[in-house]
Motif scaffolding. Sequence first.
Motif, PDB file in Angstrom:
ATOM      1  N   SER A  20      -4.524  -1.856  -3.273  1.00 58.59           N
ATOM      2  CA  SER A  20      -3.188  -2.477  -3.257  1.00 58.59           C
ATOM      3  C   SER A  20      -2.350  -1.947  -2.097  1.00 58.59           C
TER       4      SER A  20
ATOM      5  N   ALA B 125       2.730  -4.188  -3.585  1.00 57.42           N
ATOM      6  CA  ALA B 125       1.499  -3.429  -3.861  1.00 57.42           C
ATOM      7  C   ALA B 125       1.410  -3.061  -5.342  1.00 57.42           C
TER       8      ALA B 125
ATOM      9  N   GLU C  51       0.801  -6.095  -7.537  1.00 59.12           N
ATOM     10  CA  GLU C  51      -0.585  -6.578  -7.512  1.00 59.12           C
ATOM     11  C   GLU C  51      -1.491  -5.680  -8.358  1.00 59.12           C
ATOM     12  N   ALA C  52      -1.262  -4.374  -8.254  1.00 59.80           N
ATOM     13  CA  ALA C  52      -2.064  -3.449  -9.070  1.00 59.80           C
ATOM     14  C   ALA C  52      -1.737  -3.627 -10.550  1.00 59.80           C
TER      15      ALA C  52
END
Lengths: 56, 478
Positions: free
Chosen positions: B23, B410, B413-414
């Motif tokens: 990510s 990031a 998304e993780a």
Amino acid sequence: MAHQMSVEKETAQAQSQAYEPLLPAEKQLIIWSLVIGVVLLGILIVVSYTFFPGSF
Amino acid sequence: MKNLFKTEDWWSVWIGLFVFVISLFTLGGVDLLGWGVKTNVWMDINKALGVASKNYVALPGLVSLIMTFLFMLIVTSVGAKFLGLDLRKFAIGFTFIFWIAYACWLLGSWAPIAVNTPADMQKFGLNFSLRLTGESGFIIALLVGLVIGNFFKGFAGYLKEATRPEWYIKTAIVILGAGLGVKAASSTGLATAVLFRGLCAIVEAYLIYWALVYFVSRRVFHFSSEWSAVLASGISVCGVSAAIATGGAIRARPVVPVMVASLVVIFAVVELIILPALAMEFLHTQPMVAGAWMGLAVKTDGAAVASGAITDALIRGRAAAEGINYQEGWMLMAATTTKVFIDMFIGIWAFVLAVIWTTVIDRKAGAAAAGAGEIWNRFPKFVIGYFLTFLVMLVIGLAAPTIMSQLSLASGEADVFRVLFFVLTFFSIGLVSDFRKLWAEGIGKLALVYLVCLFGFILWIGLAISFIFFHGLTPPLM
């Protein structure tokens, strides 16, 4: 699966088992948490009203 | 050293860090994980699936979902291989578990179940909603898992190789650290006074609430230390995440945090319905107190923020009727800020509990104090992964606030994978649990502890603390 079944049995039994008295370490954990909590709360109140009078 | 690749504990760290590192490529402008599936609240099933990043907006939701499944299947299969599991059985079991669990999650996001604010009710054209928030998907997954585990035992046995709730839980927590690190870093941009006052939440939730709930659970209700610690964290800190992190830290059996987390979600719904109305009635002259109270009293992120939003709307509406027009969002900010501060310290509290349990409470009777090696052996390694992801995001966020949007992307998304690992956990727990016996012998008592603590002192101490720190503050006028 047999192991998991036994875990579930243990869980059910754990909740109905006889009372385990509080360990000294648990008593200390509870007392120190409350003491530190109350002391810090007092400090935060003083700091808050002294340094962050806070008007938007 | 060989244990680094031989235990679920370590593999939760490796998988969590793998997702986290991928990510982070967004910081360099390379979006490697944005194709992960994002589940929207939906009325039209065709609009339920989306992607985590706008960089992949052209990707159909179903393709995104399939890619997400394949990714999770591959990374867990690598771990399964090192753990010595039967890969074929694992892959088949994981496939069934993933798709059934995801269907539960999807159902939980159906608007008549999930929607919890007047604005969203209007948006979806609803007159009624269960107001359970999207997190109801966890409960549905648990219930479906229970049905399969208790009534279709043959099928549950077929899935056994991939029914690994502890592994899924710990992996999710490692990923969770990244999101909370970003939250912590981004919060520094909020109004300083509100931020500082939000700090009191830590004092209250972790030191006062926790100790009181633990005491009541142990002394009055005679629960074991295992149940009491998880219950205390679930009731007093931040519901699902705290219960699960504490359960891992003290090495409780997975069923313990999951049962507590289920109660947390249910009670959060009750709070979400009752507290904003109470706040409007009795705290409309103290709007910031009302907002902070929501953050302190309501124990899941979704429900706390939703309560803050509803309170914001209700009190502004009432004030407007009296000719006072507050700016929108300040009560919500007070709720969110206090909640964020509570969230931030879950890992620290889990660390403290892990050390205490490893060295003192969970030590065998008569045994000598554990040495450093023993402490290390018994220490839950996933906590290290959690800290690492949390600190990396916090440090980057504080050092380079200009890239906060990339950091948020990031961690978002993780977070897709964090949520899915949580869902897999709840479903897996259902599969392995004989809950008929638990309901008969234990869950009622757990609920009673929750009820007594919540209405006995948590709500009222939270209100008192909110009043001490926020009274007299009012949102700016329009």
